[in-house]
Design a protein around this motif. Structure first.
Motif, mmCIF file in Angstrom:
data_model
loop_
_atom_site.group_PDB
_atom_site.id
_atom_site.type_symbol
_atom_site.label_atom_id
_atom_site.label_comp_id
_atom_site.label_asym_id
_atom_site.label_seq_id
_atom_site.Cartn_x
_atom_site.Cartn_y
_atom_site.Cartn_z
ATOM 1 N N TRP A 72 -24.969 -52.701 16.954
ATOM 2 C CA TRP A 72 -26.086 -51.767 16.731
ATOM 3 C C TRP A 72 -27.370 -52.551 16.498
ATOM 4 N N ILE A 73 -27.291 -53.597 15.670
ATOM 5 C CA ILE A 73 -28.470 -54.425 15.395
ATOM 6 C C ILE A 73 -28.992 -55.028 16.693
ATOM 7 N N ALA A 74 -28.113 -55.599 17.503
ATOM 8 C CA ALA A 74 -28.508 -56.224 18.763
ATOM 9 C C ALA A 74 -29.172 -55.215 19.693
ATOM 10 N N GLY A 75 -28.708 -53.977 19.652
ATOM 11 C CA GLY A 75 -29.274 -52.928 20.495
ATOM 12 C C GLY A 75 -30.673 -52.501 20.100
ATOM 13 N N ARG A 76 -31.105 -52.901 18.917
ATOM 14 C CA ARG A 76 -32.452 -52.539 18.457
ATOM 15 C C ARG A 76 -33.507 -53.458 19.052
ATOM 16 N N GLY A 77 -33.114 -54.641 19.542
ATOM 17 C CA GLY A 77 -34.100 -55.567 20.099
ATOM 18 C C GLY A 77 -35.147 -55.906 19.063
ATOM 19 N N ASP A 78 -36.413 -55.801 19.442
ATOM 20 C CA ASP A 78 -37.488 -56.088 18.480
ATOM 21 C C ASP A 78 -38.189 -54.807 18.024
ATOM 22 N N ARG A 79 -37.495 -53.658 18.187
ATOM 23 C CA ARG A 79 -38.087 -52.370 17.808
ATOM 24 C C ARG A 79 -37.872 -52.029 16.342
ATOM 25 N N THR A 101 -31.819 -60.581 17.627
ATOM 26 C CA THR A 101 -32.651 -59.609 16.916
ATOM 27 C C THR A 101 -32.943 -60.124 15.513
ATOM 28 N N PRO A 102 -34.219 -60.150 15.109
ATOM 29 C CA PRO A 102 -34.520 -60.598 13.748
ATOM 30 C C PRO A 102 -33.935 -59.641 12.710
ATOM 31 N N VAL A 103 -33.366 -60.207 11.638
ATOM 32 C CA VAL A 103 -32.723 -59.425 10.584
ATOM 33 C C VAL A 103 -33.293 -59.859 9.233
ATOM 34 N N PHE A 104 -33.543 -58.875 8.372
ATOM 35 C CA PHE A 104 -34.023 -59.134 7.006
ATOM 36 C C PHE A 104 -33.113 -58.368 6.059
ATOM 37 N N PHE A 105 -32.576 -59.037 5.054
ATOM 38 C CA PHE A 105 -31.654 -58.418 4.110
ATOM 39 C C PHE A 105 -32.386 -58.013 2.836
ATOM 40 N N LEU A 106 -32.163 -56.764 2.408
ATOM 41 C CA LEU A 106 -32.661 -56.282 1.123
ATOM 42 C C LEU A 106 -31.454 -56.032 0.237
ATOM 43 N N HIS A 107 -31.280 -56.872 -0.769
ATOM 44 C CA HIS A 107 -30.141 -56.752 -1.683
ATOM 45 C C HIS A 107 -30.523 -55.846 -2.843
ATOM 46 N N LEU A 108 -29.907 -54.660 -2.890
ATOM 47 C CA LEU A 108 -30.122 -53.739 -4.005
ATOM 48 C C LEU A 108 -29.236 -54.205 -5.151
ATOM 49 N N ASP A 109 -29.867 -54.613 -6.238
ATOM 50 C CA ASP A 109 -29.166 -55.281 -7.322
ATOM 51 C C ASP A 109 -29.305 -54.512 -8.632
#
Length: 170
Positions: A72-79, A101-109
């Motif tokens: 799913w992430i790969a299918g998003r491309g740069d959108r 595809t660039p990915v950014f993680f938000l850790h809810l802590d």
């Protein structure tokens, strides 16, 4: 020649069960104007049955689930997009960001006590509160070399979403 807009990352809202991934992920996607995907929807039926019976998943159980989310992430491309996913271990996050595809993680802590209270109040979810200890035991915090940020979950969903927005790269 002018450069086009910068690629938008897919934001992975991560954390243990009960940390607010689905709620904050949906609100964040709405605010960013991008699609949202719920990681629970990617689980095979066998995984849901196993967790519903009170048994934690092992890496073999998680492999097809992580692969489906990565697709799913790969299918998003740069959108851009937002997906909720526990992503508790570094190797799981590595699997999710393996594509282009660039990915950014938000850790809810949050504290185990706060999250346990939220889980106790939650209805109609297959993840029993008894598995929370195994999730905290498995959690590997984001490393300094990982694109991401930690967001505290004190307060309501809107406050947490505001903190999440502020933590995103500009």
């Amino acid at each position: 020649m002018t450069a086009g807009p910068a690629p938008r990352p897919v934001v992975v809202v991560m954390g243990v069960s009960g940390s607010g991934k689905s709620t904050v992920g949906g609100l964040l996607a709405e605010r960013l104007g991008v699609p949202y995907a719920e990681a629970d929807d990617f689980h095979p039926a066998a995984n849901i049955a196993k967790m519903s019976a009170g048994h934690p998943l092992d890496d073999a159980d998680r492999a097809p689930w992580l692969d489906a989310i990565a697709e799913w992430i790969a299918g998003r491309g740069d959108r851009g997009g937002v997906v909720s996913c526990s992503a508790l271990r570094r190797r799981y996050r590595d699997r999710l960001r393996a594509g282009t595809t660039p990915v950014f993680f938000l850790h809810l802590d949050g504290s185990p006590e706060l999250i346990a209270a939220r889980l106790a109040a939650r209805m109609q979810h297959f993840m029993p509160p008894g598995l929370l200890d195994s999730q905290f035991a498995a959690l590997e915090p984001l490393a300094p070399d990982e694109a991401g940020a930690v967001v505290t979950i004190d307060g309501g969903p809107q406050q947490i979403t505001e903190r999440a927005l502020a933590a995103l790269p500009r």
